[in-house]
Design an enzyme around this catalytic site. Sequence first.
Site, short mmCIF file in Angstrom:
data_model
loop_
_atom_site.label_atom_id
_atom_site.label_comp_id
_atom_site.label_asym_id
_atom_site.label_seq_id
_atom_site.Cartn_x
_atom_site.Cartn_y
_atom_site.Cartn_z
N SER A 1 0.81 -1.23 0.00
CA SER A 1 0.00 0.00 0.00
C SER A 1 0.84 1.27 0.00
CB SER A 1 -0.93 0.01 1.22
OG SER A 1 -0.16 0.05 2.41
N LYS B 1 -7.12 3.28 8.10
CA LYS B 1 -6.21 4.29 7.56
C LYS B 1 -6.85 5.68 7.55
CE LYS B 1 -3.64 1.03 4.66
NZ LYS B 1 -3.32 0.58 3.31
#
Length: 822
Positions: free
Chosen positions: A691, A734
Amino acid sequence: MIFKLNRPKSSTEGFKKEIEMVPLLPLRDIVIFPHIMVPLFIGRERSIAALEHAMGQDSLILLCTQKDAKKDDPSENDIYRVGVLGNILQLLRLPDGTVKALIEGKKRAEIRHFLSNPNYFIVEVEEIVESYEHTTEVEALMRTNLVSFEQYIKLNKKIPQEVLQAINTLTDPGWLADNIASHLAIKIEEKQPLLEIVHPVKRLEKVLYVMQREIEVLQIEGRIKSRVKKQMEKTQKEYYLNEQIRAIQKEMGEKDDLRSEIQDLEKRIKRKRLSSEASTKMRHELKKLKLMSPMSAEATVVRNYIDWVLALPWYEKTKDKLDIVEAERILNEDHYGLEKPKERILEYLAVQSLVKKMKGPILCLVGPPGVGKTSLAKSVARALGRNFVRLSLGGVRDEAEIRGHRRTYIGALPGKIIQSLRKAKTNNPVFCLDEVDKMSTDFRGDPSAALLEVLDPEQNNAFNDHYLDMDYDLSEVMFITTANTLYSIPLPLQDRMEIIRIPGYTEVEKLNIAQLFLIPKQRQANGLTPENIEFSENAILNVIRQYTREAGVRNLEREIAGICRKVAREVAKEGLEHKVRVSSQTVSKYLGVPKFRFGRSEEKDEVGLTTGLAWTEFGGELLLTEVVILPGRGKLIITGKLGEVMQESAQAAMSYVRSRASDLGLPLDFYRRVDIHIHIPEGAIPKDGPSAGITLATTLVSALLKIPVHRDIAMTGEITLRGRVLPIGGLKEKIIAAHRGQIKTVLIPKDNEKDLKDIPPRILKAVEVIPVEHMDEVLLRALVLEKPETLFKPRPDADQMPSPAFLPAAAETPGDHEIHAH
């Protein structure tokens, strides 16, 4: 005068004398041989008359055996033709009317005619005279008979040793044969033929044959008696010891009566409702138990087996509470949030209320530690009104833990599934299989493979435990499994379960959980009242942000418990009226220096510094990424304890920048003139995952072009070599981390746009989420550009442009372009 007959009559052979008339005494169950003295007890009147006549006339009497001993009045045809002429030595009449006679056999004789006499038998007889030739062979035959007879006496304890001594003095083979035959314990049908054999040598051979056969029979009988005696001695010893044990137990007030125990088992089997297979097997096992010694090891095994089968809940079940409103209230009362699991449970209740029977669902709650997976399973049991049983699979590596041990092993037991159902006492409990992702495998088998049958709705109605060795229905059980991660659960096992992800709690959810559940619980546990301690909202947030780093609330509960303990100490010292208000300023007084740095964005826009977003087991984190350009020869240095995936992301980002070098205004060989150092702070913490690609690429471009990156923008996403942005996981955590760090804008992959529905609306209002598809979009939004349209404008003279960071070109050497990861 003695005369010879050329052809003997009947089966006899030899010399016969003149015919005599003598009385006949029929004998029962005895054959008398010549030269043998025998006492007889006579009770029949005709036999007594015959004896008295012979005694009065001082004559001999013929002793012949009856063919059928049961006949009291035998006829001529009921008496054998060959007998013995005997001499009556003594006659004594007894008080009961019977006569005792002592008779000595003299010679063999054969009946020629029966004469008419109403009082007793009178017969005409011929005396049989024997003849033989004494040879060495006859001598050997006699010795063989003597040796065999000595062996026979040793085996047949009823014959005294004096008989052997008397027989050893005989030198005539006929006399020897007759003496031995008279002592053999054989039937009348076998003795009479021996009497009828006239020739002494032939008779001796026949006696030897019969005697050898009897010796063999006696030897076999001796071995059988020896075995039986040993078994009887062992049985008697066990019986004696068992009786002693019973006596001791009775003295101690204990009761251990096998008969009463078997009767009790019979009653339990009759009362217990079992499956047809189990009922048949129980009757069979009980039948075996009755035939066993009570103290034998096998009896203990059978008793334990019957106890286990009877203790299982074959048809016992609790009635489900099908009130959906009440169930929803209970679930909300026990847990805050967790909407998806709650919704699934309520769906199950709704279907159960509409159908008569439904196969128990198999749910798998996947999430970080401390998010309430196990406690949710307890709440489900409470909402359904079912019993709850929990089994931890962490560290289980033996298949027998699931399927049980076969009864051939000492100390065999059923598997944990069956054991837990016995504890539950119903066959429809809520069964929580904890830590299903932490099973291991070794030479004892794969427990996860054994779980396939347990957790398959199509098979678990006939689950076969090795110990029970019969089918048990698990279809009524509601299985709930828990796991921290999915990748360690085998795919066939995942296929059996319905996966429900619990990603972790947001900051707001943790705040509510602390206020509604944790603080009241710890206040009561530490003996405090609401008047003694009060937490401000900012104090709880301060504990969440600076003293815990987790997706669940375990550490949060520990920190709240620590504050309550210190306040309890103050209350104990100052008095029960003492009151404490915990604020954000006083948290450090109770918990000490903050353990974690609360993630915040940078104060100003920086060149070569980008804010990324990372997922950890403790929730989301801000991940600052730095790049510096150094004089060098094309080395790519990566530091910060990165895993292989992030190193590959860094290389992919570098390749993307090189492919767009001319569009970005960089010389095509810029990478040969510099060393590029990529660093992610907090290097002691391992970091990995797909990511960070767009974050690394943005940082590289910023450092190479000396263009700052917006400080209030964070991003997450993976990159391809052509610059396409790939989707990632953990989006909720996140974005929550970005909100916590006061980030205003978050760039996410376009394919993750569907996941925004899981994010609380309150956070989406505070954070602008921008989906992107290509790296070009990321650069245009992340870099601080006065004229964004000029970023990707091709420059024909790019090869003549100075090297990045205004560094002098380094001398090129083959093989200088290297990558270093630290």
